[in-house]
Design a protein around this motif. Structure first.
Motif, PDB file in Angstrom:
ATOM      1  N   MET A   1       0.861  -1.420  -0.012  1.00  0.00           N
ATOM      2  CA  MET A   1      -0.082   0.111  -0.042  1.00  0.00           C
ATOM      3  C   MET A   1       0.839   1.414   0.046  1.00  0.00           C
ATOM      4  O   MET A   1       1.863   1.248   0.745  1.00  0.00           O
ATOM      5  CB  MET A   1      -0.765  -0.129   1.248  1.00  0.00           C
ATOM      6  CG  MET A   1      -1.798   1.282   1.208  1.00  0.00           C
ATOM      7  SD  MET A   1      -3.018   1.115   2.673  1.00  0.00           S
ATOM      8  CE  MET A   1      -3.885  -0.384   2.246  1.00  0.00           C
ATOM      9  N   GLN A   2       0.416   2.408  -0.781  1.00  0.00           N
ATOM     10  CA  GLN A   2       1.191   3.488  -0.884  1.00  0.00           C
ATOM     11  C   GLN A   2       1.063   4.260   0.385  1.00  0.00           C
ATOM     12  O   GLN A   2       0.217   4.274   1.236  1.00  0.00           O
ATOM     13  CB  GLN A   2       0.795   4.431  -2.234  1.00  0.00           C
ATOM     14  CG  GLN A   2       0.969   3.746  -3.401  1.00  0.00           C
ATOM     15  CD  GLN A   2       2.630   3.513  -3.734  1.00  0.00           C
ATOM     16  OE1 GLN A   2       3.259   4.092  -2.976  1.00  0.00           O
ATOM     17  NE2 GLN A   2       2.860   3.000  -5.007  1.00  0.00           N
ATOM     18  N   ILE A   3       1.978   5.367   0.500  1.00  0.00           N
ATOM     19  CA  ILE A   3       2.081   6.123   1.532  1.00  0.00           C
ATOM     20  C   ILE A   3       1.243   7.670   1.029  1.00  0.00           C
ATOM     21  O   ILE A   3       1.483   7.942  -0.034  1.00  0.00           O
ATOM     22  CB  ILE A   3       3.259   6.728   2.037  1.00  0.00           C
ATOM     23  CG1 ILE A   3       4.237   5.432   2.796  1.00  0.00           C
ATOM     24  CG2 ILE A   3       3.321   7.815   3.309  1.00  0.00           C
ATOM     25  CD1 ILE A   3       5.684   5.607   2.851  1.00  0.00           C
ATOM     26  N   TRP A   4       0.372   8.177   1.843  1.00  0.00           N
ATOM     27  CA  TRP A   4      -0.434   9.396   1.281  1.00  0.00           C
ATOM     28  C   TRP A   4       0.242  10.366   1.744  1.00  0.00           C
ATOM     29  O   TRP A   4       0.646  11.376   0.803  1.00  0.00           O
ATOM     30  CB  TRP A   4      -1.760   9.408   1.942  1.00  0.00           C
ATOM     31  CG  TRP A   4      -2.743  10.747   1.536  1.00  0.00           C
ATOM     32  CD1 TRP A   4      -3.328  11.484   2.675  1.00  0.00           C
ATOM     33  CD2 TRP A   4      -2.943  11.065   0.237  1.00  0.00           C
ATOM     34  NE1 TRP A   4      -4.006  12.322   1.803  1.00  0.00           N
ATOM     35  CE2 TRP A   4      -3.861  11.948   0.492  1.00  0.00           C
ATOM     36  CE3 TRP A   4      -2.821  10.470  -0.893  1.00  0.00           C
ATOM     37  CZ2 TRP A   4      -4.389  12.802  -0.782  1.00  0.00           C
ATOM     38  CZ3 TRP A   4      -3.271  11.159  -1.983  1.00  0.00           C
ATOM     39  CH2 TRP A   4      -4.022  12.445  -1.844  1.00  0.00           C
ATOM     40  N   LYS A   5       0.961  10.396   2.919  1.00  0.00           N
ATOM     41  CA  LYS A   5       1.731  11.533   3.380  1.00  0.00           C
ATOM     42  C   LYS A   5       2.861  11.127   4.282  1.00  0.00           C
ATOM     43  O   LYS A   5       2.795  10.383   4.983  1.00  0.00           O
ATOM     44  CB  LYS A   5       0.866  12.713   4.256  1.00  0.00           C
ATOM     45  CG  LYS A   5      -0.012  13.544   3.689  1.00  0.00           C
ATOM     46  CD  LYS A   5      -0.946  14.283   4.415  1.00  0.00           C
ATOM     47  CE  LYS A   5      -2.147  15.142   3.554  1.00  0.00           C
ATOM     48  NZ  LYS A   5      -2.969  16.075   4.615  1.00  0.00           N
TER      49      LYS A   5
ATOM     50  N   HIS B   1       7.153   9.289  -9.551  1.00  0.00           N
ATOM     51  CA  HIS B   1       7.097   8.167  -8.821  1.00  0.00           C
ATOM     52  C   HIS B   1       7.711   7.935  -7.484  1.00  0.00           C
ATOM     53  O   HIS B   1       7.310   7.653  -6.688  1.00  0.00           O
ATOM     54  CB  HIS B   1       7.197   6.924  -9.785  1.00  0.00           C
ATOM     55  CG  HIS B   1       7.299   5.806  -9.092  1.00  0.00           C
ATOM     56  ND1 HIS B   1       6.100   4.875  -8.770  1.00  0.00           N
ATOM     57  CD2 HIS B   1       8.343   4.945  -8.964  1.00  0.00           C
ATOM     58  CE1 HIS B   1       6.505   3.769  -8.212  1.00  0.00           C
ATOM     59  NE2 HIS B   1       7.808   3.786  -8.010  1.00  0.00           N
ATOM     60  N   ARG B   2       9.004   8.236  -7.656  1.00  0.00           N
ATOM     61  CA  ARG B   2       9.767   8.190  -6.755  1.00  0.00           C
ATOM     62  C   ARG B   2       9.679   9.225  -5.480  1.00  0.00           C
ATOM     63  O   ARG B   2       9.629   9.019  -4.420  1.00  0.00           O
ATOM     64  CB  ARG B   2      11.404   8.143  -7.065  1.00  0.00           C
ATOM     65  CG  ARG B   2      11.802   6.858  -8.075  1.00  0.00           C
ATOM     66  CD  ARG B   2      13.263   6.962  -8.474  1.00  0.00           C
ATOM     67  NE  ARG B   2      14.090   6.741  -7.398  1.00  0.00           N
ATOM     68  CZ  ARG B   2      14.335   5.453  -6.522  1.00  0.00           C
ATOM     69  NH1 ARG B   2      14.079   4.543  -7.327  1.00  0.00           N
ATOM     70  NH2 ARG B   2      15.499   5.494  -5.579  1.00  0.00           N
TER      71      ARG B   2
ATOM     72  N   HIS C   1       7.702  10.596  -0.329  1.00  0.00           N
ATOM     73  CA  HIS C   1       7.474  11.612   0.475  1.00  0.00           C
ATOM     74  C   HIS C   1       5.646  11.491   0.401  1.00  0.00           C
ATOM     75  O   HIS C   1       5.099  12.607   1.089  1.00  0.00           O
ATOM     76  CB  HIS C   1       7.822  12.899  -0.143  1.00  0.00           C
ATOM     77  CG  HIS C   1       9.193  13.042  -0.174  1.00  0.00           C
ATOM     78  ND1 HIS C   1       9.796  13.429   1.120  1.00  0.00           N
ATOM     79  CD2 HIS C   1      10.226  12.898  -1.057  1.00  0.00           C
ATOM     80  CE1 HIS C   1      11.090  13.668   1.055  1.00  0.00           C
ATOM     81  NE2 HIS C   1      11.315  13.288  -0.300  1.00  0.00           N
ATOM     82  N   GLY C   2       4.930  10.589  -0.271  1.00  0.00           N
ATOM     83  CA  GLY C   2       3.682  10.559  -0.136  1.00  0.00           C
ATOM     84  C   GLY C   2       3.078  11.028  -1.482  1.00  0.00           C
ATOM     85  O   GLY C   2       3.489  11.662  -2.301  1.00  0.00           O
ATOM     86  N   GLN C   3       1.855  10.125  -1.801  1.00  0.00           N
ATOM     87  CA  GLN C   3       1.231  10.509  -2.920  1.00  0.00           C
ATOM     88  C   GLN C   3       0.506  11.845  -3.089  1.00  0.00           C
ATOM     89  O   GLN C   3       0.135  12.224  -4.050  1.00  0.00           O
ATOM     90  CB  GLN C   3       0.029   9.164  -3.056  1.00  0.00           C
ATOM     91  CG  GLN C   3       0.630   7.877  -3.298  1.00  0.00           C
ATOM     92  CD  GLN C   3       1.662   7.908  -4.493  1.00  0.00           C
ATOM     93  OE1 GLN C   3       1.567   8.378  -5.595  1.00  0.00           O
ATOM     94  NE2 GLN C   3       2.935   7.183  -4.135  1.00  0.00           N
ATOM     95  N   ALA C   4       0.190  12.409  -1.679  1.00  0.00           N
ATOM     96  CA  ALA C   4      -0.448  13.525  -1.864  1.00  0.00           C
ATOM     97  C   ALA C   4       0.272  14.734  -2.587  1.00  0.00           C
ATOM     98  O   ALA C   4       0.071  15.541  -3.073  1.00  0.00           O
ATOM     99  CB  ALA C   4      -0.618  14.063  -0.294  1.00  0.00           C
ATOM    100  N   LEU C   5       1.666  14.572  -2.296  1.00  0.00           N
ATOM    101  CA  LEU C   5       2.425  15.490  -2.860  1.00  0.00           C
ATOM    102  C   LEU C   5       2.869  15.135  -4.485  1.00  0.00           C
ATOM    103  O   LEU C   5       2.923  15.874  -5.333  1.00  0.00           O
ATOM    104  CB  LEU C   5       4.060  15.321  -2.072  1.00  0.00           C
ATOM    105  CG  LEU C   5       5.002  16.154  -2.747  1.00  0.00           C
ATOM    106  CD1 LEU C   5       4.720  17.799  -2.741  1.00  0.00           C
ATOM    107  CD2 LEU C   5       6.418  16.133  -2.055  1.00  0.00           C
TER     108      LEU C   5
ATOM    109  N   LEU D   1      -2.957   4.652  -3.532  1.00  0.00           N
ATOM    110  CA  LEU D   1      -2.456   5.875  -3.387  1.00  0.00           C
ATOM    111  C   LEU D   1      -2.288   6.224  -1.672  1.00  0.00           C
ATOM    112  O   LEU D   1      -1.897   7.346  -1.298  1.00  0.00           O
ATOM    113  CB  LEU D   1      -3.687   7.312  -3.536  1.00  0.00           C
ATOM    114  CG  LEU D   1      -3.876   7.234  -5.126  1.00  0.00           C
ATOM    115  CD1 LEU D   1      -4.915   8.197  -5.364  1.00  0.00           C
ATOM    116  CD2 LEU D   1      -2.700   7.522  -5.950  1.00  0.00           C
ATOM    117  N   GLY D   2      -2.963   5.153  -1.127  1.00  0.00           N
ATOM    118  CA  GLY D   2      -2.893   5.326   0.369  1.00  0.00           C
ATOM    119  C   GLY D   2      -3.869   6.388   0.971  1.00  0.00           C
ATOM    120  O   GLY D   2      -3.664   6.584   2.309  1.00  0.00           O
TER     121      GLY D   2
END
Length: 312
Positions: free
Chosen positions: A1-5, A176-177, A182-186, A252-253
Motif C-alpha cells: 500500500m502506498q503512503i499518502w503523506k 513516482h519516486r 514523500h507520499g502520494q499527496a505530494l 494512493l494510500g
C-alpha cells in the motif's frame, strides 16, 4: 500500500552525470520535479548536482553548454543518473566504464535515463537485472547485452537500478519516486502543477497506475466547483463505491474522499496565491458553500489558514 503523506523523510542527494549531446528535455524532466517538490513542501527534500566524468562542461544536443558542479570521481549520494542521450555509443568506453563501476560503490542507486541504460549495461551494472531504454534502441540493446532482461515499458525499478525509456519517462520516474518517498499527496500536487490543458480538459495525471483510479481522479479534477457524490464517481467509472475505495487506498494510500478534498484544496491554494479573488469566491470555486467551511478543511489539510497564504 502506498503512503499518502510522509513529512519525516530525510533530504536526498541526487546527482546527474551528463555527457555531450545530452537531452535538455530529459535533464529538465529530471530536475524540475525535485525543484517543485522542494517548493511545494516548503523545505529541502532533494539536493542535486550536475557532474561530468572529467568535471568539464557538457554541451547538450541543442548546443547549450552546462557547467558541471564537479567531476564524478569522489562524489557520493543517494542516486546517480547517467544521461548521455544522443551520442551514447561514443561514450561507451573504458573511461566511462571505470567511472561508473567505481561510482556503484558510492551511490545507493544507479540510474540510466534515456540511453543511459546502455552505459550502465556496458559497465556490467545491469547484468541479471530488468531494464529498459529508449524504444529506438531497445532491440539493439537486447542483442548487445543478453544478460540484461530487457522490457518495453516506460521505466523499470529493479532493486538499486532504475532505467527509463526517454525524456518524457524521466518525469514519470521522478514523480513516482517522490510519491513513494514523500507520499502520494505530494505526487498529486506535482501532477496538478505540471498538468497541461488539451482542448480545455486536463490530461491524464501520472499518479495512479490503475485505469479506474486514474479515471476517478480525472472526474474529481473536472468537478471541483460542483463536487460529485462519491457514489456517482464510482458509477461513472463502472465500479462500486466500496471497490473504488479499496483500489484508491491501495494505489494512493488514501480513501477517495481524502483525495477529492486534496484536489479541491489545491485549487483553492492556487487561487489564494495567484489571484485577488474574495475568500468567499475562492471557496465557491473549490466546491465549498462558504469560506468558513473551506477554512476548516484548509487548516486540517495544510496546517495553515487560507488567509495565511496572502500575508505579504
Amino acid at each position: 500500500m502506498q503512503i499518502w503523506k510522509n513529512h519525516t523523510a530525510a533530504v536526498q542527494q541526487i546527482d546527474v552525470l551528463l555527457f555531450d549531446a545530452f537531452s535538455g528535455l530529459c535533464l529538465a524532466n529530471t530536475i524540475e520535479p525535485m525543484r517543485a517538490a522542494n517548493t511545494l513542501a516548503g523545505r529541502a527534500l532533494y539536493s542535486w548536482r550536475l557532474l561530468t566524468v572529467d568535471g568539464e562542461p557538457a554541451t547538450s544536443s541543442s548546443g547549450m553548454s552546462v557547467a558541471a558542479h564537479g567531476a564524478l570521481s569522489g562524489q557520493s549520494g543517494d542516486m546517480l543518473i547517467a544521461m548521455p542521450s544522443y551520442e551514447f555509443a561514443r561514450h561507451a568506453n573504458e573511461t566511462t566504464r571505470r567511472a561508473l563501476r567505481a561510482a556503484a560503490g558510492r551511490y545507493a542507486v544507479l540510474a540510466g535515463f534515456d540511453t543511459g541504460s546502455w552505459l550502465l549495461a556496458d559497465a556490467g551494472l545491469l547484468d541479471r537485472r530488468r531494464a529498459t531504454i529508449h524504444w529506438e534502441e531497445l532491440e539493439r540493446f537486447g542483442e548487445a547485452f543478453p544478460d540484461v532482461e530487457t522490457e518495453r515499458v516506460r521505466f523499470v525499478e529493479d532493486q538499486d537500478r532504475v532505467t527509463c525509456s526517454g525524456a518524457q519517462a524521466a518525469f514519470d520516474v521522478m514523480s513516482h519516486r517522490i510519491g513513494a518517498r514523500h507520499g502520494q499527496a505530494l505526487r498529486l500536487e506535482l501532477a496538478t502543477l505540471f498538468m497541461s490543458p488539451d482542448e480545455g480538459t486536463p490530461q491524464d495525471v501520472p499518479v495512479a497506475r490503475g485505469r479506474s483510479v486514474s479515471r476517478a481522479i480525472r472526474l474529481m479534477q473536472e468537478h471541483v466547483e460542483q463536487p460529485l457524490p462519491m457514489g456517482e464517481i464510482a458509477r461513472q467509472i463502472g465500479r462500486s463505491q466500496k471497490d473504488l475505495e479499496a483500489r484508491m487506498k491501495r494505489e494512493l494510500g488514501a480513501v477517495p474522499r481524502a483525495v477529492y478534498r486534496r484536489i479541491r484544496l489545491l485549487v483553492a491554494r492556487k487561487l489564494l496565491k495567484e489571484s485577488d479573488l474574495p475568500m468567499a469566491e475562492v471557496a465557491l470555486r473549490a466546491g465549498y458553500q462558504d469560506a468558513s467551511a473551506m477554512a476548516r478543511a484548509y487548516k486540517a489539510e495544510f496546517g495553515l489558514r487560507p488567509s495565511d497564504e496572502r500575508v505579504g
